[in-house]
Write an enzyme that holds these catalytic residues in place. Structure first.
Site, PDB file in Angstrom:
ATOM      1  N   HIS A   1       0.857  -1.190   0.000  1.00  0.00           N
ATOM      2  CA  HIS A   1       0.000   0.000   0.000  1.00  0.00           C
ATOM      3  C   HIS A   1       0.892   1.239   0.000  1.00  0.00           C
ATOM      4  O   HIS A   1       1.572   1.526   0.989  1.00  0.00           O
ATOM      5  CB  HIS A   1      -0.885  -0.011   1.262  1.00  0.00           C
ATOM      6  CG  HIS A   1      -1.747   1.218   1.401  1.00  0.00           C
ATOM      7  ND1 HIS A   1      -2.048   1.786   2.600  1.00  0.00           N
ATOM      8  CD2 HIS A   1      -2.386   1.978   0.481  1.00  0.00           C
ATOM      9  CE1 HIS A   1      -2.825   2.845   2.424  1.00  0.00           C
ATOM     10  NE2 HIS A   1      -3.046   2.991   1.150  1.00  0.00           N
TER      11      HIS A   1
ATOM     12  N   ASN B   1      -6.827   7.097  -5.122  1.00  0.00           N
ATOM     13  CA  ASN B   1      -6.886   8.572  -5.107  1.00  0.00           C
ATOM     14  C   ASN B   1      -6.670   9.048  -6.537  1.00  0.00           C
ATOM     15  O   ASN B   1      -5.526   9.311  -6.940  1.00  0.00           O
ATOM     16  CB  ASN B   1      -5.772   9.174  -4.230  1.00  0.00           C
ATOM     17  CG  ASN B   1      -6.014   9.007  -2.753  1.00  0.00           C
ATOM     18  OD1 ASN B   1      -7.100   8.631  -2.329  1.00  0.00           O
ATOM     19  ND2 ASN B   1      -5.013   9.309  -1.953  1.00  0.00           N
TER      20      ASN B   1
ATOM     21  N   GLY C   1      -6.530  -3.440   5.501  1.00  0.00           N
ATOM     22  CA  GLY C   1      -6.880  -3.239   6.901  1.00  0.00           C
ATOM     23  C   GLY C   1      -5.797  -2.409   7.552  1.00  0.00           C
ATOM     24  O   GLY C   1      -5.188  -1.545   6.934  1.00  0.00           O
TER      25      GLY C   1
ATOM     26  N   SER D   1      -7.618  -7.860   5.910  1.00  0.00           N
ATOM     27  CA  SER D   1      -7.783  -7.185   4.630  1.00  0.00           C
ATOM     28  C   SER D   1      -8.733  -8.056   3.812  1.00  0.00           C
ATOM     29  O   SER D   1      -8.974  -9.221   4.162  1.00  0.00           O
ATOM     30  CB  SER D   1      -6.447  -7.058   3.892  1.00  0.00           C
ATOM     31  OG  SER D   1      -5.566  -6.215   4.600  1.00  0.00           O
TER      32      SER D   1
ATOM     33  N   HIS E   1     -12.167   1.712   0.335  1.00  0.00           N
ATOM     34  CA  HIS E   1     -10.735   1.454   0.130  1.00  0.00           C
ATOM     35  C   HIS E   1     -10.049   0.921   1.373  1.00  0.00           C
ATOM     36  O   HIS E   1      -8.904   0.492   1.310  1.00  0.00           O
ATOM     37  CB  HIS E   1     -10.027   2.708  -0.380  1.00  0.00           C
ATOM     38  CG  HIS E   1      -9.592   3.679   0.682  1.00  0.00           C
ATOM     39  ND1 HIS E   1     -10.433   4.138   1.675  1.00  0.00           N
ATOM     40  CD2 HIS E   1      -8.405   4.287   0.906  1.00  0.00           C
ATOM     41  CE1 HIS E   1      -9.783   4.979   2.460  1.00  0.00           C
ATOM     42  NE2 HIS E   1      -8.555   5.081   2.028  1.00  0.00           N
TER      43      HIS E   1
ATOM     44  N   ALA F   1     -10.446   0.504   6.086  1.00  0.00           N
ATOM     45  CA  ALA F   1     -11.319   0.533   7.250  1.00  0.00           C
ATOM     46  C   ALA F   1     -11.765   1.959   7.549  1.00  0.00           C
ATOM     47  O   ALA F   1     -12.898   2.190   7.957  1.00  0.00           O
ATOM     48  CB  ALA F   1     -10.565  -0.030   8.458  1.00  0.00           C
TER      49      ALA F   1
END
Lengths: 476, 137
Positions: free
Chosen positions: A234, A325, A374, A380, A399, A401
């Site tokens: 991520h 994004n 997550g 996740s 996208h 939590a």
């Protein structure tokens, strides 16, 4: 947030009617508990987004929505360029094309047990993470511009992956229309030694195991089965995206009066899509998307190197790479017509349903994979887009939590060392340069990702396929 | 009187500088920015940099000032523990003292991405000036 402010359209759909300058209604997808837990600012922000020129159908908030900048994080809005529609830097955010990619390993959790500690150490050593870390790649200006045009395709051409990776990335790993001339020298300078770095904050690299398969048929297509080990990354466009966001936000604030746009919130600074500033931002923002895709591709290369050294028999194909994004030009049905719309997703994942032409052929029957991260210690999820989601929110889903508590509050409530020790006792190894950073990102500072995903599934934004649990987490 | 503090934002963090003058509030806000990253006491003032920015009003000038620092931190891998600000008609001349960031010694908590317009205000409250905004991390 007070549910009585909304019209309840169904169990999971809450509508704020179009009043007080709103061109369209605002809709939140949530159950009552998630809605109650949302900050009042989310209601204010989705209403403000609904006031922007050229917005189509509604301003949407996903089940993980929380207070953002202009847009809520978890906000989705579509703009029609032929109806005065705008593009807003705040609707994309500072971390342009932040996203998640997931790699398969072919390993089972039991295969990892003996090497889990050494794998955590090796990954922490190999992956530049946190402030002050630099990549091993230093780009000249010509190489920088080539990267900004080429995205993950450029990275693969430089040897950081395989051609087959590209079809498992949105837009084939290379967004068209990028224009590096609108990326400032300062933004390029900020990125010069940040290629192949993870960043910090909520960014992470996790080794995860599949703890449950929720749809056998689709999981098989995605290459997932019970107890499989996967790796999720991520991160986003690093300093380059941050600088582009900063610079264009300022330009759009200063230009709003020139375009006669009344901003309900300065953070919603925007420009008409059909304007010089709008076009310049699009060119720069698309270059930043390519930067993020190249960055995740280089990180993939580093992860593969570590795994191949420890497990020489392993091969690690990409499951998929999603960005959350972005602003993308997409074709959607509006009424009885198909329209080209600019879809802003701020902390929201594109989730195209089965049959969509932009999904690679081998996934087209099941829909686009949606990767939901997550936080350390929590689950996740892998989901897929749905036909219903195309109509609910222009093919978008949640996208992550979403935070339940501020960093400030989290750092006062938890001690990083204790969080690391507690997670280690649960078999989850955390590696980070900062214990305070770990405290700010403690699992308890986030909402329950399972309830967010449950709502996304039940309302039809996306369909649950597999649940993952962390084994190793590298935090920046 | 002068001090800095952090305030809560759901996803990120707010910084607030308080001082006897607007310039002092800007200096304190900058210290609040550094304190998001690391403990101020651990940063040695070994390197000096000059920083400049302009904006049409004090609110935008604060955002510009903080973003100029963030950019300097990112491109030169520096962290600062001391600031000096001089304000003249929308123009800011600033100085910052700090050192190269050392992850093993500074244990950086988080990397600021950019100062935002959220909760942004620069104003006077009686005898004190307040300069604040949320920083995206």
């Amino acid at each position: 947030m007070n549910p009585s402010d909304f019209e309840r359209l169904s169990e999971f759909e809450w509508q704020l009617p179009a009043t007080r300058g709103m061109h369209v209604p605002a809709i939140i997808y949530a159950d009552e508990a998630l809605l109650l837990a949302m900050d009042e600012k989310v209601r204010e922000q989705i209403a403000n987004v609904a006031m922007l020129p050229g917005i189509v159908r509604a301003s949407y908030a996903m089940p993980d929505a929380h207070w953002g900048y202009g847009f809520p994080i978890g906000g989705v809005a579509a703009f029609d360029p032929d109806a005065g529609g705008v593009i807003t830097a705040g609707g994309v955010g500072f971390d342009i094309s932040c996203g998640v990619r997931c790699l398969l390993t072919g390993l089972k959790a039991v295969d990892l047990a003996a090497q889990q500690f050494s794998l955590a150490e090796a990954l922490f050593h190999a992956i530049p993470a946190g402030m002050g870390s630099t990549g091993r790649l230093w780009l000249s200006m010509a190489e920088m511009n080539a990267m900004l045009m080429g995205g993950a395709r450029w990275a693969v051409q430089q040897g950081y992956g395989e051609e087959v990776d590209l079809e498992r990335i949105e837009e084939g790993g290379q967004v068209q229309g990028a224009d590096p001339q609108w990326v400032s020298d300062l933004a390029k300078k900020r990125q010069r030694d940040e290629m192949g770095t993870l960043g910090s904050g909520n960014h992470y690299l996790e080794v995860q195991r599949v703890v449950s398969i929720l749809d056998e048929r689709i999981a098989k297509v995605l290459g997932l089965s019970q107890d499989d080990v996967v790796v999720s990354i991520h991160c986003g466009s690093r300093g380059l995206g941050h600088q582009i966001g900063t610079e264009f936000m300022k330009q759009m604030v200063e230009a709003a009066s020139r375009y006669q746009i009344m901003l309900p919130d300065r953070e919603l600074a925007c420009a008409p899509i059909h304007s010089e500033l709008g076009r310049n931002y699009l060119g720069a923002m698309r270059a930043a998307i390519n930067c993020a895709l190249a960055n995740r591709q280089i990180l993939t290369y580093l992860v593969r190197k570590v795994f191949y050294r420890i497990y020489p028999q392993v091969r690690m194909p990409l499951l998929y790479d999603v960005s959350h994004n972005t602003c993308k030009l997409e074709e959607h049905e509006v009424g009885s017509h198909k329209k080209q719309l600019y879809i802003h997703r701020k902390g929201a994942t594109r989730a195209f349903g089965p049959g969509h032409p932009d999904i690679p052929a081998f996934l087209r029957a099941v829909g686009q994979p949606v990767l939901i991260g997550g936080s350390m210690g929590t689950a996740s999820y892998v989901l897929t887009g749905t036909q219903r989601g195309m109509k609910l929110a222009f093919g978008s889903a949640c996208h992550g939590a979403g935070r339940a508590m501020s960093r400030h509050a989290a750092s006062r409530r938890w001690q990083g060392r204790k969080v690391v020790d507690e997670l280690a006792s649960q078999g989850i190894l955390i590696r980070s340069p900062s214990f305070r950073g770990v405290a700010e990102e403690a699992p308890g500072a986030y909402k329950d990702v399972s309830s967010v995903v449950e709502v996304a599934d039940r309302v039809g934004l996306a369909h649950k396929v597999a649940k993952l649990a962390p084994m190793v987490c590298i935090k920046g | 009187m002068k001090h800095w503090e952090h305030f809560s934002h759901e996803a990120d963090m707010g910084i607030r500088g308080i001082g006897a003058t607007c310039a002092e509030a800007f200096e304190q806000a900058a210290l609040g920015l550094t304190a998001m990253v690391t403990d101020l006491e651990g940063v040695k003032p070994l390197v000096h940099v000059e920083l400049f920015c302009d904006a049409p009003d004090n609110d935008l000038l604060l955002v510009d000032w903080l973003n100029t620092i963030i950019c300097e931190m990112a491109t030169r891998h520096l962290v600062f523990s001391s600031y000096e600000v001089r304000l003249t008609n929308g123009h800011l001349d600033g100085s910052a003292w700090g050192e190269k960031i050392d992850p093993l010694r500074h244990h950086p908590v988080v990397e600021p991405k950019g100062a935002t317009y959220t909760c942004l205000t620069v104003h006077r409250e009686g005898e004190i000036w307040v300069a604040q905004c949320v920083v995206d991390v």
